[in-house]
Each structure stands twice: as structure tokens, then as C-alpha cells.
Scaffold this motif. Structure first.
Motif, PDB file in Angstrom:
ATOM      1  N   GLY A  29      59.548  28.727  31.274  1.00  0.00           N
ATOM      2  CA  GLY A  29      59.027  27.696  30.375  1.00  0.00           C
ATOM      3  C   GLY A  29      58.065  28.241  29.333  1.00  0.00           C
ATOM      4  O   GLY A  29      57.692  29.415  29.335  1.00  0.00           O
ATOM      5  N   PHE A  30      57.650  27.362  28.486  1.00  0.00           N
ATOM      6  CA  PHE A  30      56.725  27.649  27.405  1.00  0.00           C
ATOM      7  C   PHE A  30      55.400  28.220  27.944  1.00  0.00           C
ATOM      8  O   PHE A  30      54.815  27.651  28.867  1.00  0.00           O
ATOM      9  CB  PHE A  30      56.474  26.326  26.663  1.00  0.00           C
ATOM     10  N   GLY A  31      54.964  29.354  27.409  1.00  0.00           N
ATOM     11  CA  GLY A  31      53.656  29.908  27.747  1.00  0.00           C
ATOM     12  C   GLY A  31      53.509  30.423  29.168  1.00  0.00           C
ATOM     13  O   GLY A  31      52.396  30.558  29.680  1.00  0.00           O
ATOM     14  N   VAL A  32      54.607  30.772  29.802  1.00  0.00           N
ATOM     15  CA  VAL A  32      54.548  31.167  31.209  1.00  0.00           C
ATOM     16  C   VAL A  32      54.247  32.660  31.389  1.00  0.00           C
ATOM     17  O   VAL A  32      53.977  33.123  32.511  1.00  0.00           O
ATOM     18  CB  VAL A  32      55.868  30.759  31.917  1.00  0.00           C
ATOM     19  N   GLY A  33      54.285  33.408  30.278  1.00  0.00           N
ATOM     20  CA  GLY A  33      53.958  34.839  30.362  1.00  0.00           C
ATOM     21  C   GLY A  33      55.127  35.760  30.061  1.00  0.00           C
ATOM     22  O   GLY A  33      55.094  36.942  30.400  1.00  0.00           O
ATOM     23  N   LYS A  34      56.170  35.250  29.407  1.00  0.00           N
ATOM     24  CA  LYS A  34      57.358  36.056  29.119  1.00  0.00           C
ATOM     25  C   LYS A  34      57.021  37.253  28.221  1.00  0.00           C
ATOM     26  O   LYS A  34      57.374  38.394  28.544  1.00  0.00           O
ATOM     27  CB  LYS A  34      58.430  35.187  28.419  1.00  0.00           C
ATOM     28  N   THR A  35      56.331  36.980  27.131  1.00  0.00           N
ATOM     29  CA  THR A  35      56.008  38.053  26.193  1.00  0.00           C
ATOM     30  C   THR A  35      55.036  39.041  26.839  1.00  0.00           C
ATOM     31  O   THR A  35      55.128  40.253  26.633  1.00  0.00           O
ATOM     32  CB  THR A  35      55.409  37.459  24.900  1.00  0.00           C
ATOM     33  N   THR A  36      54.122  38.529  27.636  1.00  0.00           N
ATOM     34  CA  THR A  36      53.176  39.387  28.352  1.00  0.00           C
ATOM     35  C   THR A  36      53.924  40.351  29.264  1.00  0.00           C
ATOM     36  O   THR A  36      53.633  41.547  29.310  1.00  0.00           O
ATOM     37  CB  THR A  36      52.214  38.511  29.190  1.00  0.00           C
ATOM     38  N   GLY A  96      60.996  29.911  23.908  1.00  0.00           N
ATOM     39  CA  GLY A  96      60.242  28.936  24.689  1.00  0.00           C
ATOM     40  C   GLY A  96      60.921  27.568  24.725  1.00  0.00           C
ATOM     41  O   GLY A  96      60.909  26.896  25.743  1.00  0.00           O
ATOM     42  N   ASN A 145      54.305  33.814  38.342  1.00  0.00           N
ATOM     43  CA  ASN A 145      53.184  34.453  37.650  1.00  0.00           C
ATOM     44  C   ASN A 145      51.868  33.875  38.171  1.00  0.00           C
ATOM     45  O   ASN A 145      51.567  32.705  37.980  1.00  0.00           O
ATOM     46  CB  ASN A 145      53.316  34.234  36.140  1.00  0.00           C
ATOM     47  N   PHE A 147      48.607  33.529  37.620  1.00  0.00           N
ATOM     48  CA  PHE A 147      47.496  33.570  36.669  1.00  0.00           C
ATOM     49  C   PHE A 147      46.183  33.736  37.446  1.00  0.00           C
ATOM     50  O   PHE A 147      45.791  32.868  38.205  1.00  0.00           O
ATOM     51  CB  PHE A 147      47.465  32.288  35.839  1.00  0.00           C
ATOM     52  N   ASP A 148      45.562  34.911  37.281  1.00  0.00           N
ATOM     53  CA  ASP A 148      44.286  35.231  37.934  1.00  0.00           C
ATOM     54  C   ASP A 148      44.308  35.068  39.448  1.00  0.00           C
ATOM     55  O   ASP A 148      43.308  34.707  40.066  1.00  0.00           O
ATOM     56  CB  ASP A 148      43.160  34.380  37.339  1.00  0.00           C
ATOM     57  N   ASP A 174      52.154  39.527  38.672  1.00  0.00           N
ATOM     58  CA  ASP A 174      51.164  39.385  37.612  1.00  0.00           C
ATOM     59  C   ASP A 174      51.802  39.959  36.349  1.00  0.00           C
ATOM     60  O   ASP A 174      52.024  41.167  36.265  1.00  0.00           O
ATOM     61  CB  ASP A 174      49.887  40.157  37.962  1.00  0.00           C
ATOM     62  N   ALA A 175      52.115  39.086  35.417  1.00  0.00           N
ATOM     63  CA  ALA A 175      52.874  39.489  34.225  1.00  0.00           C
ATOM     64  C   ALA A 175      52.139  40.527  33.384  1.00  0.00           C
ATOM     65  O   ALA A 175      52.749  41.199  32.565  1.00  0.00           O
ATOM     66  CB  ALA A 175      53.197  38.267  33.362  1.00  0.00           C
ATOM     67  N   ARG A 176      50.828  40.690  33.619  1.00  0.00           N
ATOM     68  CA  ARG A 176      50.067  41.655  32.811  1.00  0.00           C
ATOM     69  C   ARG A 176      50.097  43.050  33.404  1.00  0.00           C
ATOM     70  O   ARG A 176      49.750  44.019  32.759  1.00  0.00           O
ATOM     71  CB  ARG A 176      48.599  41.191  32.700  1.00  0.00           C
TER      72      ARG A 176
END
Ligand SMILES: Nc1nc2c(ncn2[C@@H]2O[C@H](COP(=O)(O)OP(=O)(O)OP(=O)(O)O)[C@@H](O)[C@H]2O)c(=O)[nH]1
Ligand SMILES: [Mg+2]
Lengths: 213, 124
Positions: A29-36, A96, A145, A147-148, A174-176
């Protein structure tokens, strides 16, 4: 666009022209960390490419009137991993907005498999991607993902909520983090291969069971 | 390719318009089955840039080294459908060569390629 090359030490020499080029999709989905996630693994700073879509048609077959308001662009991010000069892997983030099915078809054509990223705060955002890959029979795994690290659900609860087959890996990530995303890709490729072996054995079994006794 | 003196749009029409004029709206054209990960490389761009439109010359230099169609599109800031048509024009003239991306064949999975990808990722 995510900047700051994640792996400055890696050589960025590209593939040879006779290299085999494969791709996997990073979806969700939108903003889930794909690009990250793509940035964490790519040897190049993720690139962005655009496609034009005419809203009225199902594709880009008519852009003769590009001043027309019905023409929109859909962007996708992608990265590259040159495994060796003969083999290059591209990671494509799906757009997205999941209404651009035309683009999904182009992305999915020839793909090895997909990672569906989910954010447990918005689980339903990934349903469209899961439905799509199930329909197309493209092997996929689920990456949750975290997040933190804030993750109130365990994998089984998430699997049940998503209603995916027990054969499909569901993994916290963790996508990062490069190590974490690398592990995710390893799981994806193992799953892709398992799926392929299974598909291979099915016709053999059918042949055996239908053989005259 | 459109010849240089054909005027399709005026300058105010925006940066995208000229590539469209060059491709004459042939957005569906896919003579060579180019897709996102088809690899392309130009042949002697320093020679061929002189006999093509500037936008085509940019494309020749954009794939001076082997790159995927998606990367060439990102580099040149052109929409994918436009880049595909322009690359096909260059392929037709033998100014660009290409290699189609990996395609699965039904019921005969390419386990060898998959294993190589897996091994490659493990080594990252
Ligand atoms: N804390 C934390 N933030 C993250 C993580 N993954 C992504 N983010 C942040 O979440 C935001 C969205 O991440 P993106 O990678 O842009 O998400 P996306 O899926 O590409 O978004 P769209 O392309 O817009 O759909 C960014 O601000 C990221 O920095 C994570 O694991 N932890
Ligand atoms: Mg993104």
C-alpha cells in the motif's frame, strides 16, 4: 525520492549487453516503505520512471491529445543489483495507487516474484496487491515492515488477518535495514524456487495417476 | 523519424510535446517487444548522433553503456512508452542493439537462473 546511496562501497559498473536481466517487484500500500526497501538494497540511488496513462482507456494506446486532462502519469521507483556482469536483478516498486492496472501488468510480466510489504496499522492497504499476485499466480511473500519495532501482532495473527496460504512466508522486517531486506529477498527467491518445483512435480503426478494400471 | 522542419507544436506546448512529435503518437508500437528490463546499448553514438534528431542523440548517449529500458527512460526523463518507440527506431537503424529480459516459460522453470539469483543475493 530517497537519496544518499546506501552502498557507496559497491561497484556500480553495469551489466554486459548479453547479461540476463531479471526483476522482482516490491509492492504494498501507499507509504508502506517500498522505496525505502529498494534503496536499502540497490547499488544505485533508486531511479524513477514514468508512464503515461489515459484515464479513459485501459492503457497508453492513445496519447495523441496529450493536452487532454485525462492523461496522467504513473511513477515507479526501481533499483539494481548487478550480481555479476552476466546477471542483473532489478527491484521495481509498484505504484502506490493500485488503480493503474496497466502498469502492474507491465511490471509483473516476466517478474520472478514479489514482496508484498504490509504495515499492520493499515493491513487492508495490501489486499489489492495480494489479490493481484494470487490471480496472476506470481509467487509472493509478505514482509511486515516493523516501523520502529513497534509490532503488536505476531506473524500468525497477521497471516490469519491477511488470509494467505500457509505455504507463503510471512516475515517481519525493517525496510531501512540492508541485512533485513536482504533476508527478505533470500526468502522470496527460496519461495519462488519452491513454487517452481511444486509446479514442475504436478504434471508428473497427474501423468502418473492417469497412467493405465 | 520526423524530419526536423516539420513543426507539430509551438514551444509553449511544453517539454513533452516534442518527443511526441518525434514518435508521431506511435505509443503502441512495440516492434521488438521491449520491456522494462530489456537491455540496450548504442553502437558508435559519436558517429550516429550526427544523423539523428537531438532527442535521439540524447538517447544514444543515454545507453552508451548497457542499461535497461527503464534506466534509459529515467535518465532521459521521458515516459516509458516514448522511450520504447524511440529506441525501436534506433534499433531498426542498427544504432542500438538489445537483449530481451528473462522470461519464464510455462512448466519449465529456469531453476539455474533462479539459483544464481539466490546465490547472488546471499553474497550481498
Ligand atoms: N521508522 C520507520 N520509518 C520507515 C520505515 N520504512 C519506511 N519508513 C518511512 O515511511 C515513509 C514512507 O516510506 P516510503 O519508502 O517512501 O514508502 P513507499 O511505499 O515507497 O510510499 P509510496 O511510494 O508513496 O506509496 C518514509 O518517510 C520512510 O522514511 C521503517 O521501517 N521504519
Ligand atoms: Mg515509493
Amino acid at each position: 525520492m530517497v537519496s544518499a546511496s546506501s552502498n557507496p562501497s559497491r561497484p556500480v559498473a553495469g551489466p554486459a549487453i548479453d547479461a540476463v536481466a531479471v526483476k522482482v517487484l516490491i509492492s504494498g500500500g501507499f507509504g508502506v516503505g517500498k522505496t525505502t526497501l529498494v534503496s536499502a538494497l540497490s547499488e544505485i540511488v533508486p531511479l524513477r520512471t514514468e508512464e503515461l496513462i489515459t484515464e479513459l482507456s485501459d492503457g497508453v494506446d492513445d496519447v495523441s491529445g496529450i493536452e487532454d486532462k485525462s492523461t496522467t502519469t504513473v511513477a515507479m521507483d526501481f533499483g539494481r543489483i548487478t550480481i555479476n556482469p552476466e546477471l542483473v536483478l532489478y527491484l521495481f516498486g509498484t505504484p502506490g495507487q493500485d488503480r493503474f492496472w496497466f502498469m502492474w501488468d507491465e511490471l509483473a510480466r516476466g517478474a520472478l516474484g514479489a514482496v508484498v510489504l504490509v504495515d499492520t496499522r493499515r493491513l487492508d492497504a495490501c489486499f489489492a496487491a495480494i489479490d493481484y499476485f494470487e490471480r496472476r499466480e506470481l509467487p509472493f511473500i509478505v514482509g511486515v515492515n516493523c516501523f520502529d519495532g513497534a509490532q503488536p501482532y505476531d506473524v500468525d495473527e497477521i497471516r490469519a488477518a491477511l488470509d494467505v496460504d500457509s505455504f507463503i512466508p510471512v516475515t517481519l522486517c525493517d525496510a531501512r535495514e540492508r541485512a533485513s531486506t536482504k533476508e527478505l529477498l533470500v526468502k522470496l527467491m527460496e519461495h519462488v524456487m519452491n513454487t517452481a518445483r511444486l509446479a514442475e512435480s504436478v504434471p508428473a503426478q497427474q501423468a502418473r495417476s492417469s497412467a493405465p494400471t | 523519424m520526423a524530419s526536423r522542419d516539420e513543426v507539430w507544436f509551438d514551444d509553449a506546448a511544453g517539454p513533452l510535446v516534442r518527443p511526441y512529435a518525434l514518435t508521431r503518437g506511435r505509443t503502441r508500437d512495440n516492434r521488438y517487444g521491449l520491456d522494462l528490463v530489456t537491455l540496450v546499448v548504442s553502437v558508435q553514438p559519436e558517429v550516429h548522433e550526427r544523423v539523428v534528431e537531438p532527442e535521439y542523440a540524447d538517447l544514444l548517449w543515454g545507453c552508451e553503456h548497457p542499461l535497461s529500458v527503464a534506466e534509459v527512460a529515467a535518465k532521459t526523463n521521458l515516459p516509458l512508452c516514448v522511450v520504447k518507440v524511440m529506441l525501436a527506431d534506433l534499433i531498426e537503424r542498427n544504432y542500438v542493439i538489445y537483449r530481451t529480459g528473462w522470461r519464464p516459460v510455462r512448466n519449465t522453470p529456469d531453476m539455474d537462473t533462479m539459483q544464481k539469483v539466490l546465490d547472488g543475493i546471499r553474497k550481498l
